[in-house]
Design a protein around this motif. Structure first.
Motif: not given
Length: 397
Positions: A177-204
């Protein structure tokens, strides 16, 4: 299963003192490979059978059935200075939340990393290990009973292999990923995964799980929202799968037909006499509540499926992205998914006179993070060219 598959020591952790000792040791680590084994066939919540950790030196198998207080491990998961490496983490997040009451910070998902590194989208752990490490994983224990004690030797080896190889995988993936310059992609998407999981727990938002809910008029949708929220609450209280409370299609039918009396529930498929006795009056009450909501409080209708013309437009956008992805050796699904194309198309429909600034506004609103930088210019050009050719995404009449 051969013990030769595991190269590092295996430590069985079954008391709080041991766990606290190891957790104190792990607080100095920069990275830990983590996995879980659990059971969930007749319950709403996953029942944790095992927590696995590898710190680069050894494999640690934590027994949550024997340790009453695992809060020391929760502190590890919450430490933002430690990278927690998991593979396809969605179910693991449920285990952590239910068992420990926490969601990890600083997550690195190797399935997301694999897609960004060119190994394919949603690749399984065994296939990724084969592709990156050239090792074959045994499959025999995937569906075994992780609540039995003692665990078999094969289970212990299988559980240890998972985190030992996971730790090895991450260094290879990060280097690529470093060689491809894509580490930040994965960091961002992992953070989005956590946010999406939290949103999915919203019973409303429980009604969004119900397919075909877009067919409902606002007042009937309000009834479905009441019913779906109630089903989620009851499933949690009784610790049973949602469909054991009431099936999804039955929820939709009841919201659409709006029965007024308990006896009318008998005509709905999937509604048993037992359910009518225990929950019938509540179901009718919720329907009435939904139907009686004041006009100004009614929900907006859910987005309908794309029309034929809109679908054609969406396919053209996807074609542009797929061609780009193939040229760059990126899984197309990593860049944009079906729902992203649909959201873009719906937003474009609302633009009366497409212009560079109007299209850019749509792209900024719908392309998250690095995707805007990577795709905005490409998509804007394709969109403006299409509208120039009078192929605008207008809905079918």
């Amino acid at each position: 299963m051969s013990a030769e598959l595991v190269n590092q020591p295996i430590h069985w952790v079954d008391n709080a003192t041991q766990l606290q000792t190891y957790c104190k040791q792990w607080q100095a680590c920069k990275l830990l490979a983590v996995d879980t084994e659990f059971m969930r066939s007749q319950t709403y919540y996953p029942i944790a059978g095992l927590l696995q950790v590898n710190d680069g030196q050894a494999n640690y198998l934590i027994d949550p059935l024997a340790i009453e207080d695992c809060s020391a491990f929760a502190e590890i998961l919450l430490n933002p200075n430690i990278v927690k490496v998991l593979h396809s983490c969605s179910e693991d997040l449920e285990v952590f939340q239910y068992l420990l009451g926490v969601i990890p910070k600083n997550l690195f998902d190797t399935q997301i990393a694999a897609a960004a590194a060119g190994y394919g989208f949603s690749v399984g752990f065994a296939n990724l290990v084969a592709a990156v490490l050239d090792k074959q994983l045994p499959k025999g224990e995937t569906r075994s009973d992780w609540l039995q004690r003692p665990l078999s030797e094969a289970q212990v080896i299988y559980a240890s292999i998972d985190v030992e190889y996971l730790y090895q995988l991450v260094s290879h993936l990060i280097l690529k990923l470093k060689n491809l310059g894509r580490v930040s992609w994965v960091v961002d998407d992992c953070e989005q995964t956590l946010l999406a999981y939290a949103e999915n727990q919203n019973i409303e938002q429980s009604h969004l799980r119900v397919k075909q809910a877009w067919r409902l008029k606002p007042r009937n949708l309000a009834a479905l929202m009441k019913l779906a929220k109630w089903r989620e609450q009851i499933a949690q209280q009784r610790d049973v799968p949602r469909n054991r409370v009431i099936k999804e299609h039955s929820l939709l039918d009841i919201a659409q037909m709006a029965p007024e009396h308990v006896g009318e529930l008998r005509k709905f498929d999937g509604i048993s006499e037992r359910m009518i006795r225990s929950d019938g009056e509540k179901i009718i009450e919720l329907v009435e509540e939904g139907l009686s909501i004041e006009e100004w409080d009614l929900p907006d209708p859910l987005p309908r499926p794309l029309s034929s013309a809109e679908n054609n437009w969406s396919k053209k956008l996807r074609g542009v992205v797929v061609a780009f992805a193939e040229a760059e050796n990126i899984a197309p699904e990593l860049l944009l998914k079906k729902r992203d194309y649909e959201a873009l198309t719906r937003a474009l429909v609302k633009i009366d006179n497409p212009s560079t600034s109007a299209v850019d506004g749509v792209l900024k609103a719908n392309l998250i993070g690095w995707r805007y930088d990577l795709l905005a210019e490409l998509l804007a050009q394709a969109i403006l060219n299409q509208t120039t050719d009078s192929a605008s995404p207008e809905a079918d009449s």
